[in-house]
Design a protein around this motif. Sequence first.
Motif, PDB file in Angstrom:
ATOM      1  N   SER A 139       0.834  -1.202   0.000  1.00  0.00           N
ATOM      2  CA  SER A 139       0.000   0.000   0.000  1.00  0.00           C
ATOM      3  C   SER A 139       0.870   1.253   0.000  1.00  0.00           C
ATOM      4  O   SER A 139       0.607   2.221  -0.739  1.00  0.00           O
ATOM      5  N   TYR A 140       1.923   1.233   0.821  1.00  0.00           N
ATOM      6  CA  TYR A 140       2.835   2.384   0.904  1.00  0.00           C
ATOM      7  C   TYR A 140       3.520   2.603  -0.445  1.00  0.00           C
ATOM      8  O   TYR A 140       3.596   3.731  -0.945  1.00  0.00           O
ATOM      9  N   LEU A 141       4.011   1.505  -1.036  1.00  0.00           N
ATOM     10  CA  LEU A 141       4.721   1.626  -2.305  1.00  0.00           C
ATOM     11  C   LEU A 141       3.775   2.032  -3.430  1.00  0.00           C
ATOM     12  O   LEU A 141       4.126   2.861  -4.285  1.00  0.00           O
ATOM     13  N   LEU A 142       2.549   1.461  -3.433  1.00  0.00           N
ATOM     14  CA  LEU A 142       1.574   1.818  -4.461  1.00  0.00           C
ATOM     15  C   LEU A 142       1.211   3.300  -4.370  1.00  0.00           C
ATOM     16  O   LEU A 142       1.073   3.984  -5.393  1.00  0.00           O
ATOM     17  N   THR A 143       1.055   3.800  -3.140  1.00  0.00           N
ATOM     18  CA  THR A 143       0.771   5.229  -2.959  1.00  0.00           C
ATOM     19  C   THR A 143       1.883   6.075  -3.555  1.00  0.00           C
ATOM     20  O   THR A 143       1.634   7.092  -4.214  1.00  0.00           O
ATOM     21  N   ASP A 144       3.126   5.646  -3.337  1.00  0.00           N
ATOM     22  CA  ASP A 144       4.270   6.376  -3.881  1.00  0.00           C
ATOM     23  C   ASP A 144       4.268   6.319  -5.410  1.00  0.00           C
ATOM     24  O   ASP A 144       4.513   7.332  -6.079  1.00  0.00           O
ATOM     25  N   TYR A 145       3.976   5.133  -5.961  1.00  0.00           N
ATOM     26  CA  TYR A 145       3.891   5.005  -7.419  1.00  0.00           C
ATOM     27  C   TYR A 145       2.805   5.927  -7.979  1.00  0.00           C
ATOM     28  O   TYR A 145       2.984   6.550  -9.035  1.00  0.00           O
ATOM     29  N   GLN A 146       1.676   5.985  -7.290  1.00  0.00           N
ATOM     30  CA  GLN A 146       0.569   6.793  -7.802  1.00  0.00           C
ATOM     31  C   GLN A 146       0.838   8.288  -7.672  1.00  0.00           C
ATOM     32  O   GLN A 146       0.317   9.078  -8.459  1.00  0.00           O
ATOM     33  N   ARG A 147       1.667   8.673  -6.696  1.00  0.00           N
ATOM     34  CA  ARG A 147       2.108  10.071  -6.652  1.00  0.00           C
ATOM     35  C   ARG A 147       2.959  10.389  -7.881  1.00  0.00           C
ATOM     36  O   ARG A 147       2.816  11.457  -8.491  1.00  0.00           O
TER      37      ARG A 147
END
Length: 417
Positions: A91-99
């Motif tokens: 979830s943390y990494l996906l949030t970063d990718y989506q930023r």
Amino acid sequence: MSSAAKEFPGLRFDPAPGLVPALGLLAEKVRQASGQLGRVRGEMETALRDPGAWTGLAGGASHDAVQGIYPKIWTMHDALSGVEHTLGEWSYLLTDYQRSRAALEAQAVAARARVKQAEADPDVDVGFADIVGRSGADRNAFFKRHAAAKQALDQAENELDRIIEAAKSLKRQHDDSAKTFAKQIRNLADHLPDADTMTPAGSGIIPPYYTKPPVEAEDMGPKREFNVTEPTAKDHATRAAAMAMVAGQDAYLGNERAASYMKHWLEGDGSEVQFKAGEFVDANPAFRKLLTDTILAGGPNGNFDTGWQSGAVHEDMKAPESAGKSKQLLDWYYTMNGYRYRIVGTDFKMVNGEPAGQVRVDIYKRYNWGNPEGGKHRGNIEGVPQNDLARLNETGLAHDFDITGSMTFYVTPPPRS
């Protein structure tokens, strides 16, 4: 037009698909299930540690039955905790990718607007009427305007292409990460943690719920790929110098671990090397203090998780706690100077005013050299530039690998006198 193209008019595709809120809901359900098992586990532990509760033949038989069931509860709880932490990391990494996706989409929208504006310039195209019927001076003036308009269009299109390529690279990172986390979760389901890790300081075998930290930027890129470039005479000379370092570490400095790990790098197949994290903790007074401080600060909260943090042995050696201990840390310095660690505490309770519970320490190191993809400068090793050493993986003369270590132990306050 596809739904992705409508949602992302600049990029025309989604480089980081996924629903972070839905992922959060799933993680919460797993967290609740893990919490229920954790409470059962805690009650069983309390009962098993109270010899007065098991009296008589029936009591002894019940104790044996509960003690037989307890490891299964322990492993199931840790498996669910592993799924929870893995979902949290994804979830943390996906949030970063989506930023990053949002930033690239904004850039792509602006770039497409510039392309459209450049295409609309009447001077960008050359027609028959632009050449015939004009004086030489008019034609020259037109061709100058045409060249400028064409250059502006090319620049706008090139910038758009660059942004699209960056988005494609992001999509590849996203897909690789998604596959990695999915595999970790499948492994947690298929391979429950080994009950041997319940022993004090763990078994030295990395349990399946160990999840590696996200890859750092310096460890990614084409110059980090294995065996993609033909070695030169200089590369062979660098490898010979590295072999001499192995002999020096082993024979002259007595750093057996550093020598064996470098030998594995030069001669191995890139396979992961596991070590007993307890040996690192025992040798490193500064890290032991950090571990103690983390437990004292986080224990009163019941559960705590530092997430992946960065450490460096050369900094640990400078700490006041390490005074007179630098020699025992030199082997670790040459083995894995820069490392990453994670400290997780579960089921903590306050006993006699002190935190008591289970602690897991995970340690990770990507064994490679130099920084060919950019980043902080690293000094030479015995006169050999570290970027030259790093290139050996690229040429197939060495093979980068992961170093992993984990330990699990219980913190039990001493009884009051």
